[in-house]
Design a protein around this motif. Structure first.
Motif, PDB file in Angstrom:
ATOM      1  N   LEU A  18      93.413  58.077  41.253  1.00 32.87           N
ATOM      2  CA  LEU A  18      92.754  57.062  40.438  1.00 32.87           C
ATOM      3  C   LEU A  18      93.698  56.492  39.385  1.00 32.87           C
ATOM      4  N   GLY A  19      94.567  57.333  38.840  1.00 30.81           N
ATOM      5  CA  GLY A  19      95.494  56.878  37.814  1.00 30.81           C
ATOM      6  C   GLY A  19      96.494  55.849  38.312  1.00 30.81           C
ATOM      7  N   GLN A  20      96.688  55.801  39.620  1.00 30.06           N
ATOM      8  CA  GLN A  20      97.632  54.845  40.212  1.00 30.06           C
ATOM      9  C   GLN A  20      96.941  53.657  40.867  1.00 30.06           C
ATOM     10  N   ALA A  21      95.605  53.627  40.819  1.00 26.61           N
ATOM     11  CA  ALA A  21      94.861  52.545  41.479  1.00 26.61           C
ATOM     12  C   ALA A  21      95.088  51.223  40.756  1.00 26.61           C
ATOM     13  N   THR A 173      85.160  61.998  44.518  1.00 28.88           N
ATOM     14  CA  THR A 173      85.284  63.053  43.507  1.00 28.88           C
ATOM     15  C   THR A 173      85.859  62.551  42.185  1.00 28.88           C
ATOM     16  N   ALA A 174      86.142  61.239  42.106  1.00 26.08           N
ATOM     17  CA  ALA A 174      86.586  60.660  40.830  1.00 26.08           C
ATOM     18  C   ALA A 174      85.451  60.647  39.812  1.00 26.08           C
ATOM     19  N   VAL A 175      84.207  60.711  40.276  1.00 27.41           N
ATOM     20  CA  VAL A 175      83.031  60.828  39.399  1.00 27.41           C
ATOM     21  C   VAL A 175      82.155  61.933  39.968  1.00 27.41           C
ATOM     22  N   GLN A 176      81.977  63.002  39.189  1.00 29.15           N
ATOM     23  CA  GLN A 176      81.197  64.135  39.664  1.00 29.15           C
ATOM     24  C   GLN A 176      80.197  64.587  38.617  1.00 29.15           C
TER      25      GLN A 176
END
Length: 415
Positions: A18-21, A173-176
């Motif tokens: 996610l940090g590289q999206a 799994t970026a939001v759980q």
């Protein structure tokens, strides 16, 4: 492996992706979330109905019920908040400072994600969507632990969010959501340093205090709102009444609602009576100081505890003061550092109040109800910080980032 460790490990792994999206991909995911919330309003409301019925059976207070209940309009507000986040500039990659050293090394200070943000909150299922949107835009994974009272609502919202993430190729799994809401598991989460980069508690004083005292993970502290409106002797009466009413009654169960009205003793008996009458018409219970009761005897008497109470309902404390200095002194003693207002036409008094009151948001002739990320133009907010490090006031996108230094050279070595 327990649910806590399994989901924590998955969040840490997802954070790398996610940090590289790209901004484009994150906005695509946010649009999918907004569309999903709109399309799934019926199952979300059905899930929320289960939570509300259970809360009513447990004799939950009206203030908590207000935070828990979802309506068509509140779901639409969630959708609007997500769409606003799409329109906001992506802070990641911003070069905050850039300079060249005499030895030829170029140094850039660049904004980066925090990583995995653990959010512990009570009731308020709208926080689930707000947190997901803000974390996603800033490249952070959201690890959510809501209260048991809102579990079904939160599960329904997270299901929509995870389906949206998958649909655009980002890890679900970026939001759980941590579905185990036991206190034991929550306390374990507070010390999960190997997977969480920061914790944000949102809720009552008890929850926030517990997290701050027991966490080993760094905490971004949100705070209670013991907010004040000071009506100066030079306050225009109609404006003062309107601001006081709005700050108390527009939504009394939230942290930026006013809890104490401080009124200058020379504002006038007629104006004071109009204020009390207006509050009574809105079913507000007034707990007044002894000096006020000498003028209006049928009010309930305030005691020392009232000045420090966050009522979160249709109750307000009222105290007459001798000066703007006395109002500031009272706020210094009892305020929570959240939102404070002066109503006055005296610019000198206004300037003194704005300069000397120590709070995250200080107002002149404006209701305290505007301390809100949406109203500040931040889109949805992750919470309102009453501390001074690392963020203060409504926490939007930039408050969910850190930075790193990038140094580039041509082979320099230190002698």
């Amino acid at each position: 492996m327990s649910e806590l460790l399994q989901k924590g490990k998955a969040a840490k792994q997802a954070a790398k992706t996610l940090g590289q999206a790209s901004t484009e991909l994150k906005n695509k995911a946010l649009q999918a979330i907004a569309d999903g919330l709109s399309a799934n309003h019926t199952p979300i409301l059905a899930a929320n109905k289960q939570d509300v019925e259970r809360a009513k059976a447990a004799n939950t207070s009206a203030a908590i019920l207000d935070r828990l209940i979802l309506t068509e309009q509140r779901i639409q507000d969630m959708v609007t908040g997500v769409k606003q986040v799409i329109e906001l500039a992506d802070p990641l990659g911003e070069i905050m400072e850039s300079y060249d050293r005499p030895n030829g090394i170029k140094i850039d200070k660049v904004r980066v994600p925090l990583g995995v943000i653990g959010i512990i909150y009570e009731a308020r299922p709208n926080v689930t969507a707000d947190a997901a949107a803000l974390c996603l835009k800033t490249g952070n994974c959201a690890f959510l632990r809501g209260s048991s009272s809102a579990l079904e609502s939160n599960k329904a919202i997270v299901k929509v969010v995870q389906e949206a993430l998958t649909s655009v190729g980002l890890p679900a799994t970026a939001v759980q959501l941590l579905e185990d809401t036991s206190y034991e598991t929550s306390d374990q989460m507070l010390q999960m340093n190997q997977f969480l980069d920061v914790l944000i508690p949102r809720g009552g004083a008890g929850l926030i205090e517990h997290v701050v005292k027991n966490a080993t993970v760094p905490v971004l502290e949100t705070g209670i709102g013991n907010c004040h409106v000071y009506i100066d002797e030079a306050a225009e009466p109609t404006m003062a009444v309107n601001i006081a009413l709005n700050a108390k009654t527009q939504r009394p169960g939230v942290c930026n609602a006013v809890e104490t009205l401080l009124v200058h003793k020379d504002w006038g008996v007629e104006s004071l009576n109009k204020l009390i009458s207006a509050l009574n018409e809105q079913k507000v219970k007034v707990r007044a100081c002894s000096q006020t009761k000498q003028t209006i005897s049928d009010l309930d008497a305030a005691d020392e505890s009232d000045w420090a109470t966050e009522y979160l309902d249709l109750t307000v404390a009222l105290k007459l003061v001798d000066s703007v200095e006395a109002a500031i002194e009272h706020i210094d003693q009892y305020g929570s550092g959240h939102s404070e207002c002066i109503v006055t036409e005296n610019e000198q008094h206004a300037r003194k109040f704005l300069n000397e009151v120590d709070a995250a948001a200080v107002y002149h002739n404006v209701s305290t109800r505007f301390t809100d990320g949406f109203e500040f133009g931040f889109g949805a907010e992750i919470g309102i910080s009453t501390q001074k490090l690392h963020a203060r006031g409504p926490m939007g996108l930039k408050e969910l980032t850190s930075y790193k230094y990038i140094l580039q050279g041509t082979g320099q070595i230190r002698s």
